[in-house]
Design an enzyme around this catalytic site. Structure first.
Site, short mmCIF file in Angstrom:
data_model
loop_
_atom_site.label_atom_id
_atom_site.label_comp_id
_atom_site.label_asym_id
_atom_site.label_seq_id
_atom_site.Cartn_x
_atom_site.Cartn_y
_atom_site.Cartn_z
N HIS A 82 -69.38 10.78 43.27
CA HIS A 82 -68.89 10.31 44.57
C HIS A 82 -70.08 9.92 45.43
CE1 HIS A 82 -66.59 10.02 48.29
NE2 HIS A 82 -67.58 10.67 48.86
N ASP A 161 -56.19 16.09 54.44
CA ASP A 161 -57.44 15.45 54.85
C ASP A 161 -57.17 14.16 55.61
OD1 ASP A 161 -60.31 14.77 54.84
OD2 ASP A 161 -59.68 13.22 53.44
N ARG A 168 -59.62 13.68 63.85
CA ARG A 168 -61.06 13.80 64.12
C ARG A 168 -61.63 12.49 64.63
NH1 ARG A 168 -63.42 14.99 58.66
NH2 ARG A 168 -65.41 14.88 59.76
N SER A 183 -63.79 17.42 53.94
CA SER A 183 -63.04 16.18 53.77
C SER A 183 -63.37 15.52 52.44
CB SER A 183 -63.37 15.23 54.94
OG SER A 183 -62.78 13.97 54.75
N LYS A 187 -60.90 15.93 48.26
CA LYS A 187 -60.43 14.87 47.36
C LYS A 187 -61.07 15.00 45.99
CE LYS A 187 -61.52 11.62 50.44
NZ LYS A 187 -61.65 12.31 51.74
#
Length: 441
Positions: A82, A161, A168, A183, A187
């Protein structure tokens, strides 16, 4: 249990239990906790913080708020990567085939981009016929057979999220490390991989502008991942200038394919090798990071990574001929340089502004409904430290609309600072964060 009491507890610096965090996340996701109370709680977290245990519990609660992808039908140690995002970041397209060529299953879920360029899915769709809309059964079958598949992100992946982030975004509570890391990692944990390698960008085109902040974020995410039973690594990489030379969807795919042919830009290959090394090492395929790196380089030298890219494209409905002949990609109708208005050395690049240039050309989305022009973008001709003459191209822009092109040229010029002396070149990779600690280069 009352939300009022939990807000008060966190505001006063108290530590929340797993049950209390589960109550907050499930209540807000389910609608029993209103926005105004969740906003107050998020601000209390920003002011008082969360420790590692609380952050891990928050992440797990968010991950379990929706679908948890079960990758057990896939044989072997599943790896994923990621990135925290950047301009010209096409490393997934380089790393995936390299790692898969070594027999390591890469089962990746990706989303569409919202911002300066498309996401990995958008980029791949510049290949004729390619589709990420595949069934779970085909996803598992492809990973077992060719060791690589990329599918669209489930709509019900970590819904907590999505709902919390939307709040947010409008309550000035985005920048807290615990909230950022939970966050991202919610995932990743929901996506089911055994090994998670995080590409944490730093610099003018990254969310985290300093190396120190990027290390702190990487450390938080690595702690979460390992605390949740996933082998997790954080690699700190540079985003003070675009990664590679290509920015834009089809242009980035072409550059990634060329990298698999051994013609990749130095910074792109440095990132890809650093990230891929820990995917291979984490999967237990190599006895050391050094051995893992050599194995990855061999996939480029022997052509197996390029062959794997073609197999992957064909498996998901794309034309594999694009991999061997990049002239098949759709071309923009207008190709023009944007030239420097002075002589000197490129001393800095406001990378976010380069990204905005791509957006102006039509290469990204301003809203989820925006339609991306996959053929537009730019090839960066000059990077930090390079000498440039007055009138010499800083980049070549690819466009299909003359008005957009002129606006993009002006925006791009504003992204560059030209100085009298050459600058010290930024590092490509700053360090690695593992469960054993932080190693800086």
């Amino acid at each position: 249990m009352r939300m009022y009491d939990l807000i008060d507890k966190k505001r006063n610096g108290g530590k929340l239990t797993q049950e209390e965090i589960d109550f907050i996340v499930s209540g807000f996701t389910g609608g029993s906790i209103p926005d105004y109370q969740m906003s107050a709680f998020l601000m209390a977290v920003c002011c008082k913080g969360m420790d590692t245990e609380e952050t891990t519990q928050l992440t797990l609660a968010m991950a379990h708020s929706g679908d948890m992808l079960d990758l057990s039908p896939i044989q072997g140690v599943k790896v994923d990567k990621h990135s925290t995002g950047g301009v010209g970041d096409k490393t997934s397209l380089v790393i995936g085939p390299m790692v898969a060529a070594l027999g390591i299953p890469v089962a990746k879920m990706s989303g569409r981009g919202l911002g300066h360029t498309g996401g990995t899915i958008d980029k791949l769709e510049s290949i004729k016929g390619f589709s990420t809309s595949i069934s779970p059964e085909k996803f598992f079958e492809d990973v077992n057979r060719i060791k690589l598949a990329i599918t669209g992100q489930s709509a019900n992946l970590a819904p907590a999220d999505k709902k919390i982030y939307a709040l947010r975004d409008v309550t000035a509570t985005v920048s807290n490390i615990s909230l950022i890391s939970s966050s991202i990692m919610s995932k990743k944990l929901a996506s089911g991989a055994d090994v998670i390698v995080l590409d944490v960008k730093t610099g003018s085109g990254a969310f985290m502008k300093t190396v120190e902040d990027s290390v702190a974020l990487a450390e938080a995410m690595v702690n979460i991942g390992n605390g949740a039973g996933r082998k997790t690594y954080g690699v700190i990489t540079d985003m003070n200038q675009p990664l590679g030379r290509a920015v834009g969807n089809s242009l980035e795919v072409i550059e990634a394919i060329n990298a698999l042919k051994g013609q990749g830009p130095e910074d792109l290959m440095a990132d890809a090798l650093a990230l891929g090394t820990y995917m291979v090492y984490g999967a237990g395929k190599a006895s050391s990071p050094e051995e893992a790196r050599e194995m990855l380089l061999k996939t480029i030298e022997d052509g197996s990574a390029l062959k794997k890219m073609a197999e992957f494209v064909e498996a998901q409905g794309g034309d594999p001929a694009y991999v061997y002949d990049t002239d098949k990609f759709e071309k923009a109708t207008i190709i023009e340089p944007v030239c420097s208005d002075r002589e000197g050395y490129v001393s800095s690049i406001h990378t976010d502004e380069v990204g905005m240039t791509s957006l102006i050309l039509g290469g990204g989305r301003e809203t989820k409904e925006s339609v991306i022009d996959l053929s537009v973008g730019m090839i960066i001709e000059k990077k930090i430290g390079d000498h440039v003459d007055k009138g010499e191209p800083l980049a070549t822009l690819y466009a299909n609309d003359r008005t957009k092109l002129e606006a993009a040229k002006a925006r791009f010029l504003g992204a560059y600072t030209i100085g009298a002396k050459p600058e010290v070149l930024p590092k490509h990779v700053y360090g690695i964060v593992t469960e054993d600690g932080i190693k800086m280069f």
